[in-house]
Design an enzyme around this catalytic site. Structure first.
Site, PDB file in Angstrom:
ATOM      1  N   ASP A 206      -9.360  -1.942  -6.650  1.00  7.67           N
ATOM      2  CA  ASP A 206      -8.844  -1.885  -5.039  1.00  7.67           C
ATOM      3  C   ASP A 206      -9.595  -0.501  -4.544  1.00  7.67           C
ATOM      4  O   ASP A 206      -9.557   0.387  -5.218  1.00  7.67           O
ATOM      5  CB  ASP A 206      -7.292  -1.691  -5.294  1.00  7.67           C
ATOM      6  CG  ASP A 206      -6.639  -1.676  -3.816  1.00  7.67           C
ATOM      7  OD1 ASP A 206      -7.244  -1.218  -2.938  1.00  7.67           O
ATOM      8  OD2 ASP A 206      -5.465  -2.002  -3.822  1.00  7.67           O
TER       9      ASP A 206
ATOM     10  N   SER B 126       0.725  -1.153  -0.149  1.00  5.86           N
ATOM     11  CA  SER B 126      -0.044   0.077  -0.056  1.00  5.86           C
ATOM     12  C   SER B 126       0.929   1.330   0.026  1.00  5.86           C
ATOM     13  O   SER B 126       1.588   1.398  -0.865  1.00  5.86           O
ATOM     14  CB  SER B 126      -0.938  -0.049   1.132  1.00  5.86           C
ATOM     15  OG  SER B 126      -1.887   1.029   1.038  1.00  5.86           O
TER      16      SER B 126
ATOM     17  N   HIS C 265      -7.239  -5.490  -1.101  1.00  6.09           N
ATOM     18  CA  HIS C 265      -6.068  -4.652  -0.729  1.00  6.09           C
ATOM     19  C   HIS C 265      -5.093  -5.451   0.168  1.00  6.09           C
ATOM     20  O   HIS C 265      -3.830  -5.465   0.168  1.00  6.09           O
ATOM     21  CB  HIS C 265      -6.543  -3.482  -0.410  1.00  6.09           C
ATOM     22  CG  HIS C 265      -5.291  -2.315   0.032  1.00  6.09           C
ATOM     23  ND1 HIS C 265      -4.911  -1.906  -1.251  1.00  6.09           N
ATOM     24  CD2 HIS C 265      -4.796  -1.861   0.932  1.00  6.09           C
ATOM     25  CE1 HIS C 265      -3.812  -0.919  -0.716  1.00  6.09           C
ATOM     26  NE2 HIS C 265      -3.609  -1.005   0.647  1.00  6.09           N
TER      27      HIS C 265
END
Length: 421
Positions: A371, A134, A399
């Site tokens: 996502d 991320s 995610h």
């Protein structure tokens, strides 16, 4: 085997003789292999503002990584056991203006410089592998831009950022995804739409103070949609909504159990940087972000709750808003600092498109289809802009795929980056 490491690094790497802050990192190596000359893998956590996970045994992706690497779990500056940046510690910096100036050194570029500062101390100067999840993937792309000589390989999971989109562009792409995720949740659990409306109606008439002091308003309640970006999040949201009310002498009320769970999900007591710097991770063109998510939300009126007459109710997702500075007790003392950061000008570029176009470091990235947190279209455009990058686009995971999949996602990406697939 685990070993603690502490490093004193410059607050501003452009002023190496100036103030220093402390970084903490946990070295993890497989049992019986501590004396081996293993290559290093440094893990960059998502966020911003979260420390690296605290492993309990060889869990999820770490189990696969320890087969090949000596792993470093870095608490990025301001988080975990590194010099903390919270409502309790930031007043030591002085005025809100001084706090904001201090926090301007906590973006991806500084995190990369931290990595480059400690790398030679651990590896003897050899490049290492970076695994970025991320926001950690955003940091990895910054690393490729400005210090590729420190990298042997780069693996990104759910974190290929746009190279040129500003915060407004990011949120204009995000709100439609939030709506799609919410609609998909209601399709799975049709009863949840009325359950959510019922809770929202209650909160519209009587906001509730949660056990940690958070004031649960309708808008704050909408933020529970952040769950919908994880593999099990839809189920968790459903179970939370189904037991929200209990009968009391004063009539039906939101239960203490519901309030405690919501407080834990929404609290930023341990991670105020997530709010303070969230929009700054998208700022590169010198302009202030000016509470982008709040401004852009006005372009999507479907997110305005219309619950009194049975209208739609949509959850939101990964957004920060100025009203959080009043509803969340951990942010209230930092509200002036947050406002100054939102108005701050002069944010510098975080990526070098020219350098990325001539990249020679092996890179592999998992891009999760639709996502919630990182726009798939933005990620695909970036993937085409980084020379040699290989992608795995999948709708099998959300995610949190690198954590939820056990060994699968990391193993696939390792084989991809090594050209074994």
């Amino acid at each position: 085997m685990m070993t603690d490491h502490f490093f004193d690094v410059p607050l501003d790497h452009r002023a190496p003789d100036g103030e220093r802050i402390r970084l903490y990192a946990r070295e993890v190596v497989a049992a019986g292999r501590a004396r081996e000359d293993l290559p290093w893998l440094v893990y960059l956590q998502g966020g911003p503002g979260f420390p690296a996970g605290r492993p309990v045994g060889r869990e999820n992706w770490l189990d696969r990584a320890l087969e090949d690497y000596r792993v470093l779990l870095l608490d990025q500056r301001g988080t975990g056991r590194s010099t903390p940046a919270t409502r309790q510690t930031l007043p030591l910096r002085g005025t809100p203006g001084e706090q904001a100036a201090y926090l301007a050194h906590f973006r991806a570029d500084a995190i990369v410089r931290d990595c480059e500062y400690i790398r030679p101390l651990l590896t003897g100067g050899r490049p290492w592998t970076v695994l970025g999840q991320s926001f950690g993937g955003f940091c990895a792309v910054t690393y490729l831009s400005f210090a590729p000589e420190g990298l042997a390989e780069v693996i990104v999971t759910g974190g290929l950022p746009s190279l040129d989109a500003g915060a407004d562009d990011v949120y204009r792409a995000a709100y439609p995804r939030m709506e799609r995720k919410c609609r998909a949740h209601y399709a799975r659990y049709p009863q949840d739409e009325e359950a959510a409306r019922r809770i929202a109606r209650h909160l519209a008439r009587q906001p509730q103070t949660l056990p940690d002091g958070t004031v649960l308003t309708v808008e704050q309640f909408q933020q529970l949609g952040i769950l919908l970006g994880t593999g099990d999040g839809s189920h968790r949201l459903h179970y939370l909504l189904e037991d929200a009310f209990v009968p009391t002498p004063a009539g039906e009320q939101l239960s203490d159990a519901f309030g405690e769970q919501v407080a834990a999900l929404l609290s930023r007591a341990a991670s105020p940087l997530y709010t303070l710097l969230h929009e700054a991770i998208y700022a590169q063109d010198g302009r202030p972000t000016h509470w982008s998510a709040e401004r852009v939300r006005a372009e999507f009126p479907q997110f305005e709750p219309n619950v009194e007459d049975g209208g739609r109710f949509l959850f939101t997702g990964e957004t920060v808003h100025p009203w959080m500075l009043h509803t969340q007790p951990a942010l209230r003392p930092l509200r002036e600092t947050a406002q100054l950061l939102a108005r701050r000008e002069g944010w510098t570029p975080l990526y070098d498109a020219a350098q990325l176009a001539r990249n020679t470091v092996p890179v592999a990235a998992a891009i999760y289809h639709d996502d919630l947190y990182v726009d798939t279209g933005h990620s695909l455009r970036t993937a085409r802009s980084i020379a040699g990058l290989r992608t795995w686009v999948t709708d099998e995971y959300e995610h949190d795929g690198v954590r939820a999949s056990g060994r699968v996602v990391l193993d696939r990406l390792l084989r991809l980056v090594r050209d074994e697939v």
